[in-house]
Write an enzyme that holds these catalytic residues in place. Structure first.
Site, PDB file in Angstrom:
ATOM      1  N   HIS A  82     -14.029   3.255 -14.718  1.00 24.08           N
ATOM      2  CA  HIS A  82     -13.707   1.919 -14.221  1.00 24.08           C
ATOM      3  C   HIS A  82     -14.996   1.102 -14.184  1.00 24.08           C
ATOM      4  O   HIS A  82     -16.085   1.655 -14.102  1.00 24.08           O
ATOM      5  CB  HIS A  82     -13.103   2.006 -12.816  1.00 24.08           C
ATOM      6  N   ASP A 126      -2.709  -2.720  -4.045  1.00 26.22           N
ATOM      7  CA  ASP A 126      -3.922  -3.266  -4.675  1.00 26.22           C
ATOM      8  C   ASP A 126      -3.542  -4.363  -5.657  1.00 26.22           C
ATOM      9  O   ASP A 126      -4.230  -5.379  -5.744  1.00 26.22           O
ATOM     10  CB  ASP A 126      -4.728  -2.169  -5.384  1.00 26.22           C
ATOM     11  N   ARG A 171      -6.728 -12.077  -3.883  1.00 25.78           N
ATOM     12  CA  ARG A 171      -8.182 -12.299  -3.759  1.00 25.78           C
ATOM     13  C   ARG A 171      -8.675 -13.248  -4.841  1.00 25.78           C
ATOM     14  O   ARG A 171      -9.529 -14.099  -4.614  1.00 25.78           O
ATOM     15  CB  ARG A 171      -8.926 -10.966  -3.908  1.00 25.78           C
ATOM     16  N   SER A 188     -10.374  -1.434  -3.657  1.00 21.51           N
ATOM     17  CA  SER A 188      -9.528  -1.781  -4.806  1.00 21.51           C
ATOM     18  C   SER A 188      -9.711  -0.745  -5.924  1.00 21.51           C
ATOM     19  O   SER A 188      -8.743  -0.171  -6.435  1.00 21.51           O
ATOM     20  CB  SER A 188      -9.914  -3.182  -5.299  1.00 21.51           C
ATOM     21  N   LYS A 240      -6.980   2.619  -6.912  1.00 22.67           N
ATOM     22  CA  LYS A 240      -6.386   2.780  -8.247  1.00 22.67           C
ATOM     23  C   LYS A 240      -6.747   4.146  -8.827  1.00 22.67           C
ATOM     24  O   LYS A 240      -5.931   4.807  -9.447  1.00 22.67           O
ATOM     25  CB  LYS A 240      -6.899   1.694  -9.196  1.00 22.67           C
TER      26      LYS A 240
HETATM   27  N1  URA Z   1     -12.266  -4.103 -10.364  1.00 23.93           N
HETATM   28  C1  URA Z   1     -11.239  -3.790  -9.532  1.00 23.93           C
HETATM   29  O1  URA Z   1     -10.354  -3.020  -9.902  1.00 23.93           O
HETATM   30  N2  URA Z   1     -11.218  -4.324  -8.311  1.00 23.93           N
HETATM   31  C2  URA Z   1     -12.160  -5.166  -7.870  1.00 23.93           C
HETATM   32  O2  URA Z   1     -12.074  -5.596  -6.750  1.00 23.93           O
HETATM   33  C3  URA Z   1     -13.229  -5.507  -8.726  1.00 23.93           C
HETATM   34  C4  URA Z   1     -13.258  -4.951  -9.990  1.00 23.93           C
END
Ligand code: URA
Length: 419
Positions: free
Chosen positions: A82, A161, A168, A183, A187
Site C-alpha cells: 500500500h 473506511d 475525508r 484507513s 484495509k
Molecule cells: N491511503 C489510504 O488508503 N488511506 C489514507 O488515508 C491515505 C492513503
C-alpha cells in the site's frame, strides 16, 4: 450512547472509549449516523488527535465493519502493498504484475483519488472494460487462477473506511496520522495478507511533508500491524516532485504500460525496485535486496511482467488491445505544450501543486459524487535537475476545457522553479 455525546467529547479533546468508537463505526456504516455528524467527528479527530489505544480501536472497528478475508490457501507467500499516496504514483500498476509474475500471489484492494493525490482504482478504470468492483469470491478466484487481482474497495471489505475515506476527501481531513494509519491498516487487515510493505511517501506531494511525520506514521502502522499479528515493513520514499512524468489517470496507465515494456523513468524505477525487493524478501523469495532487484529487472526484460498485466486486465474484463497499442486511449480535446522563456536548471516542481492542477483539470474529485475525466492531466517534459534552454517545453497539459487549459498553462510556468 449517542453520537452527539461522542462528537462533543472529541470536540473537547477527550479520549473516546473502545465502545464509543465501535458504536460510531457500526452506526455510520449502517447509515444510522448522518454524513454531517460523521464529518463533525472526523474534523474533531483531525484537530484534537487520538492516542495509540484509540487509533488501534478505530482501525480494528473499521477492519471488522465488513468481511475479513482469510487467505491461508495462498500459503505464507502472500504479501500486500500500500502507499500513503502521492502525485504520479502509478507504482502498484507496475510493481504488482512484476511480483505476481515472480510467483508471489497478489490480492490487492486499492483506493480512489484522495485530496490532491491520485488513486489506483481511478487509474485502472481508465482501461476500457476493466472491472474494479467485482465480488470478493471473484477476487479470490482470480488470485487462484492467474496469481493476481487488483480491485477497488467493495462494500464487503472495510466498508467503514470506504465511507470515511470519501468523506475525508470532501471535507479536507486527509493529512492526519490517526486517520491515515487507521484507513490503511483497516484495509490491510480486512484483505487478509499477513505480510505488508507500505510505501510511506514524504515531501511536498505527500500527506507527510517531513521525514519526522513520515517516520511517526510508519511507526504507528507497524505498531497496529504487530498488534493484529501482521508483519509490516514501511519504506520512506521521496515525493517532492511527481513520480515519473505522467499525472492523470489514463496518462499514468500509459506510463505504467510503457514501464513494463522497458521504458523506465529513473525515479519511478528506484521506488518500484525498492518496494518490490522488500516484498520478495517478505514472501521468502530472496533474502538479498540487490539480487531481488536484478531478478525484477529480468522479469521486465523477458516480458513476463507485461504479460501478467495483460492477463490481469483481460481476466477482469478490460480491453487488452489498449495495452498493446496505447495510442487507442482516448485523447483529451486539447493538448498543449508549455514553453518557457527562461534558461537554467529546474530546481523544483511542487508535486502538491501539480496534483491540485490535475484535479482542477478533472483528474480528481472536489465532491465525492464528482465523475473524473480519465484523459486529462499533465505530462512533464522536464524534471528536477534537467537543463532548460530558451523555448524548451516544460510540460504538456491535457484538458477538455479551453479555459482550464489556459489557466493550467499559466500555473505550470509558476510551479516550475528554474534558476
Ligand atoms: N491511503 C489510504 O488508503 N488511506 C489514507 O488515508 C491515505 C492513503
Amino acid at each position: 450512547m449517542n453520537i452527539l455525546e461522542i462528537i462533543s467529547k472529541k470536540r473537547d479533546a477527550k479520549e473516546l472509549t473502545k465502545e464509543e468508537i465501535e458504536y460510531f463505526i457500526k452506526e455510520y456504516t449502517n447509515g444510522n449516523i448522518q454524513d454531517y455528524q460523521a464529518s463533525a467527528l472526523i474534523m474533531a479527530i483531525y484537530i484534537n488527535g487520538m492516542n495509540d489505544r484509540e487509533i488501534t480501536d478505530l482501525t480494528l472497528a473499521m477492519a471488522y465493519s465488513g468481511e475479513v478475508l482469510d487467505l491461508p490457501k495462498f500459503g505464507t507467500a502472500i504479501v500486500d502493498k500500500h502507499s500513503t499516496g502521492g502525485v504520479g504514483d502509478k507504482v502498484s500498476i507496475i510493481l504488482l504484475p512484476i511480483i505476481a509474475a515472480m510467483g508471489v500471489p497478489v490480492a490487492k484492494m486499492s483506493g480512489r483519488g484522495l485530496g490532491f493525490t491520485g488513486g489506483t482504482v481511478d487509474k485502472l478504470e481508465a482501461i476500457p472494460g476493466y472491472k474494479t468492483n467485482i465480488s470478493v469470491q471473484e477476487f479470490i478466484q482470480n488470485v487462484e487462477k492467474i496469481g493476481i487481482s487488483m480491485i477497488g474497495q467493495t462494500m464487503n471489505l472495510a466498508p467503514a473506511d470506504k465511507k470515511i475515506y470519501e468523506l475525508r476527501d470532501a471535507i479536507s481531513c486527509v493529512e492526519n496520522i490517526p486517520l491515515i494509519a487507521s484507513s490503511i491498516m483497516s484495509k490491510k487487515i480486512a484483505s487478509g495478507a499477513n505480510k505488508i510493505v507500505i510505501d510511506v511517501t514524504v515531501g511536498k506531494g505527500a500527506f507527510m511533508k517531513t521525514k519526522e511525520d513520515a517516520q511517526k506514521l510508519a511507526e504507528q502502522m507497524v505498531r497496529i500491524g504487530n498488534l493484529a499479528g501482521k508483519e509490516v515493513i514501511c519504506i520512506l520514499t521521496p515525493m517532492d516532485q511527481p513520480l515519473g512524468y505522467a499525472v492523470g489517470n489514463s496518462l499514468e496507465v500509459i506510463e505504467a504500460i510503457n514501464f513494463l515494456k522497458g521504458d523506465m523513468p529513473k525515479d519511478l524505477k528506484e521506488v518500484v525496485l525498492e518496494l518490490g525487493a522488500n516484498m520478495l524478501k517478505l514472501a521468502g523469495k530472496g533474502e538479498n535486496i540487490e539480487e531481488n532487484k536484478i531478478r525484477m529487472l529480468e522479469t521486465i526484460e523477458n516480458g513476463e511482467a507485461y504479460k501478467k498485466l495483460l492477463e490481469m486486465v483481460e481476466n477482469q474484463g478490460g480491453d487488452s488491445s489498449y495495452l498493446e497499442d496505447t495510442t487507442k486511449f482516448e485523447k483529451s480535446k486539447y493538448i498543449s505544450a508549455v514553453v518557457t522563456e527562461k534558461i537554467g536548471q529546474v530546481k523544483e516542481i511542487n508535486a502538491e501543486k501539480i496534483g491540485e492542477l490535475a484535479c482542477y483539470l478533472g483528474a480528481g474529485r472536489l465532491r465525492k459524487e464528482d465523475k473524473i475525466q480519465p484523459n486529462v492531466g499533465i505530462i512533464l517534459n522536464k524534471k528536477v535537475g534537467d537543463m532548460v534552454e530558451e523555448q524548451d517545453f516544460l510540460a504538456y497539459v491535457c484538458a477538455n476545457d479551453e479555459m482550464k487549459l489556459r489557466e493550467a498553462e499559466r500555473k505550470i510556468l509558476e510551479i516550475y522553479k528554474i534558476l
